[in-house]
Design an enzyme around this catalytic site. Structure first.
Site, mmCIF file in Angstrom:
data_model
loop_
_atom_site.group_PDB
_atom_site.id
_atom_site.type_symbol
_atom_site.label_atom_id
_atom_site.label_comp_id
_atom_site.label_asym_id
_atom_site.label_seq_id
_atom_site.Cartn_x
_atom_site.Cartn_y
_atom_site.Cartn_z
ATOM 1 N N GLU A 188 -3.798 -6.784 -15.163
ATOM 2 C CA GLU A 188 -4.830 -7.034 -13.903
ATOM 3 C C GLU A 188 -5.748 -8.334 -14.540
ATOM 4 O O GLU A 188 -6.092 -8.978 -13.809
ATOM 5 C CB GLU A 188 -5.634 -5.875 -13.937
ATOM 6 C CG GLU A 188 -4.882 -4.693 -13.328
ATOM 7 C CD GLU A 188 -4.220 -4.917 -12.006
ATOM 8 O OE1 GLU A 188 -4.611 -5.733 -11.276
ATOM 9 O OE2 GLU A 188 -3.258 -4.294 -11.859
ATOM 10 N N GLU A 240 1.957 -12.706 -9.393
ATOM 11 C CA GLU A 240 2.571 -11.807 -10.116
ATOM 12 C C GLU A 240 3.118 -12.507 -11.645
ATOM 13 O O GLU A 240 3.210 -11.846 -12.429
ATOM 14 C CB GLU A 240 3.916 -11.056 -9.413
ATOM 15 C CG GLU A 240 4.081 -9.668 -10.268
ATOM 16 C CD GLU A 240 3.062 -8.706 -10.323
ATOM 17 O OE1 GLU A 240 1.951 -8.543 -9.640
ATOM 18 O OE2 GLU A 240 3.109 -7.750 -10.891
ATOM 19 N N HIS A 271 -4.003 -11.549 -13.441
ATOM 20 C CA HIS A 271 -4.032 -11.626 -12.133
ATOM 21 C C HIS A 271 -5.737 -12.332 -11.881
ATOM 22 O O HIS A 271 -5.882 -13.275 -11.077
ATOM 23 C CB HIS A 271 -4.194 -10.400 -11.276
ATOM 24 C CG HIS A 271 -2.845 -9.681 -10.850
ATOM 25 N ND1 HIS A 271 -2.091 -10.541 -10.296
ATOM 26 C CD2 HIS A 271 -2.213 -8.736 -11.043
ATOM 27 C CE1 HIS A 271 -1.013 -9.846 -9.893
ATOM 28 N NE2 HIS A 271 -0.842 -8.827 -10.554
HETATM 29 ZN ZN ZN Z 1 0.473 -7.319 -10.489
#
Ligand code: ZN
Length: 503
Positions: free
Chosen positions: A267, A296, A270
Site C-alpha cells: 500500500e 499495481e 501505491h
Molecule cells: Zn495493489
C-alpha cells in the site's frame, strides 16, 4: 464568445468540482472501513450514493460536453499540457456517456443481485446457486461491450476500462509465455528445489510491536506522513483525497508478521505514486494515475522487487530481529530471506506467492475471455475452473469456496480487471531492472537502507506525468521498449533458482 483562456479556466473549475465530490465520496468510504460504527452503514450508503450521483451528473452533463468540444476545436491555442488534458477529458466524457441510463440501472440491479447470490452460494458452498445471477450479469457485460464498441475482440472493451489501450492481442502473447515458461518453472521448483523451514515466521508476534515496525518501514521508503496516515482495516487499501492526503491501511495477523509487512510496503508503494502526482494538476487528467496496471506496478515493485530482496533485508533484518529477539533467536538474514521467499502452488489467489500468482490470473483471464466471447457457458464455469487449476498449478480444487467462488470481482461487475494485477508485476520487473541499469549502485544503496534513488527514478519517469501518456507509451519512454514479460520471467528464475538451489 469567451476567450480560450477563460474557457480553459471554466473547464479546470468544473473538473475540480467533480474531483471534490469524488474526494468526499472516498473520505466516506475510508471512514466506513476504518472508523464508522456498525449501525451507520445504511445511511452512509445513501450519503455516498447521493454524492456519487452528483459527481456523475456533473461529469456527464451536456454543458461539460459542449465546453470540451469547444476547447478541443481550439486546442492548438492551448499549451501542450492543457491540450492533452482536454483531449483525455473529452475521451472520458464520450466513454462516460456511451451507456444509456436504463442500461446503467439494469447493470447496477444485476450486480446487487449477483452479490447476494454469491454470498448465498458461498454459505452453501454450492456454485450452482450463483449460476442464474452470474449468467444475467455476463449477458449484460456482453451487451456493454457492444455499447462501448471494440475492435477485434469484445473483451477489449472491458480491458480498456482499467488499462487503457490493453488488448487481447497484446495480452495473449504475454500470458502464453506465463503459461509455458512460468508453469514449467514452478513445477521444476516443486520437484527439484530445496525448500527452507519457515515455521518460525508463524510464532506469535506482538501486534503493537508489528504496527510500530510497519510505520518505520513506511517512513524508510519515503511515504510522507505529513501528507497521509496509516490505519487498520479488514481489507487493506490506499485512498487519495489529493496528492497531499493519501492514506493507507494495513492488517495485522499475530501469527504472520510478513502479512503486515507485505501490506504496508504494497500500500505504501501505491501511496508513493499518488503522493508523487503533480499537485498543480489536481482534478485534471495529468494529475491522476494512468491505469490500474501501472498503479499495481508501483505497489508490487516495492513489495516484491525491493521488499522481498536480500539487499532490503540486509539493512532491515537487524532492527526487525531486535524488535522480536525471541522469535528470531538463532536466525540470520540468509535464513530469514529464504524463509520469506518460500513458494508453493495453492488454490487461493490472494494467498499466492509472487510466482504462482500469475497462474491464478491466467486461469481467470482465459475464463473471462471465453465467457465474454460466448465459447463458455456459466453453467460449465466451475468444471472449467477446476480443470485449469489442475493443468496450470497441478492442484485439485477441493470445493467451490476454495475455487470458483473465491473472488468478489465477477459479482461486482469487474471483468477485464484481473489482468491488471499481472501487468503490475510485469511492469514492476521491467521498471526495477531499468532503474538498476541507470543506477548500478542501487542494490548496494538499498542494502545500506537508502532506497531514495529508486523513488526518485519512479518520480522522474512515471509519477510526474499522470495520464499524459498511455501505459504503453509511459513504459516505452521510461525503459526504451514496450512491456516485455521476459524481465519478469528472468527475475523469478534467477531469484528462485538461487533460493531453491537449482543447478
Ligand atoms: Zn495493489
Amino acid at each position: 464568445m469567451s476567450s480560450v483562456k477563460t474557457r480553459y479556466e471554466q473547464y479546470t473549475k468544473e473538473l475540480r468540482q467533480i474531483a471534490d465530490y469524488n474526494a468526499a465520496v472516498a473520505l466516506l468510504h475510508w471512514d466506513s472501513e476504518v472508523n464508522a460504527p456498525r449501525k451507520g452503514a445504511s445511511f452512509r450508503s445513501q450519503q455516498i450514493a447521493t454524492l456519487a450521483a452528483a459527481a456523475h451528473q456533473l461529469a456527464t452533463s451536456d454543458q461539460l460536453g459542449q465546453l470540451l468540444e469547444d476547447l478541443y476545436a481550439v486546442r492548438t491555442q492551448l499549451s501542450e499540457q492543457e491540450a492533452r488534458n482536454v483531449a483525455i477529458s473529452l475521451d472520458d466524457y464520450h466513454k462516460a456517456t456511451k451507456l444509456p441510463t436504463e442500461f446503467v440501472r439494469q447493470f447496477a440491479k444485476a450486480r446487487a443481485e449477483a452479490y447476494q447470490a454469491w454470498v448465498a452460494a458461498r454459505e452453501a458452498n454450492d456454485f450452482q446457486l450463483f449460476v442464474p445471477a452470474l449468467s444475467a450479469l455476463i449477458d449484460l457485460q456482453r451487451q456493454k461491450t457492444r455499447l462501448m464498441g471494440f475492435k477485434d475482440h469484445p473483451y477489449n472493451a472491458l480491458l480498456d476500462e482499467y488499462e487503457q489501450g490493453a488488448t487481447v492481442s497484446q495480452l495473449d502473447p504475454l500470458f502464453a509465455q506465463v503459461r509455458s515458461e512460468l508453469s514449467q518453472f514452478a513445477r521444476q521448483l516443486q520437484q527439484e528445489g530445496k525448500s527452507t523451514d519457515d515455521a518460525f515466521l508463524r510464532k506469535a508476534f506482538d501486534k503493537d510491536a508489528q504496527w510500530n515496525y510497519g510505520i518505520e518501514l513506511l517512513k524508510n521508503m519515503g511515504y510522507d506522513f505529513e501528507a497521509g496516515r496509516q490505519d487498520r482495516s479488514v481489507h487493506p487499501f490506499t485512498v487519495t483525497f489529493s496528492p497531499l492526503d493519501v492514506r493507507v491501511t494495513t492488517r495485522i495477523d499475530e501469527h504472520n508478521p510478513m502479512s503486515m509487512i507485505g501490506t504496508c510496503i504494497h500500500e505504501g508503494g501505491h501511496a508513493l505514486y499518488e503522493q508523487g502526482l503533480p499537485q498543480e494538476q489536481y482534478g485534471l487528467p495529468l494529475g491522476a494515475a494512468v491505469s490500474l496496471g501501472i498503479h499495481e506496478s508501483q505497489s508490487r515493485v516495492w513489495e516484491n522487487n525491493v521488499g522481498l530482496s536480500k539487499a532490503y533485508w540486509q539493512h532491515h533484518f537487524p532492527a526487525f530481529k531486535a524488535a522480536f529477539p525471541v522469535q528470531f533467536d538463532g536466525c540470520d538474514v540468509d535464513t530469514f530471506y529464504r524463509a520469506i521467499n518460500q513458494v508453493a502452488p495453492n488454490f487461493i489467489r490472494v494467498e499466492a506467492d509472487e510466482l504462482h500468482y500469475h497462474l491464478h490470473i491466467l486461469v481467470r483471464y482465459e475464463l473471462e475471455k471465453a465467457l465474454i466471447e460466448g465459447s463458455l457457458e456459466v453453467a460449465d464455469l466451475e468444471k472449467a475452473w477446476n480443470a485449469k487449476y489442475k493443468e496450470l498449478l497441478n492442484v485439485d480444487v477441493p470445493d467451490a469456496l476454495r475455487g470458483v467462488l473465491q473472488d468478489v470481482h465477477w459479482c461486482e461487475g469487474l471483468m477485464g480487471y484481473f489482468p491488471t494485477y499481472s501487468l503490475g508485476s510485469f511492469y514492476a520487473a521491467q521498471f526495477f531492472r531499468k532503474a538498476c541499469e541507470t543506477h548500478p549502485t542501487l542494490p548496494q544503496e538499498i542494502a545500506a537502507g537508502d532506497s531514495s534513488k529508486f523513488l526518485q527514478w519512479t518520480r522522474q519517469h512515471l509519477h510526474q506525468y499522470g495520464r499524459a501518456y498511455s501505459p504503453q507509451e509511459l513504459c516505452q519512454r521510461a525503459t526504451g521498449e514496450p512491456l516485455n514479460v521476459q524481465y519478469f520471467l528472468d527475475y523469478v528464475r534467477a531469484k528462485y533458482s538461487e533460493i531453491y538451489s537449482l543447478s
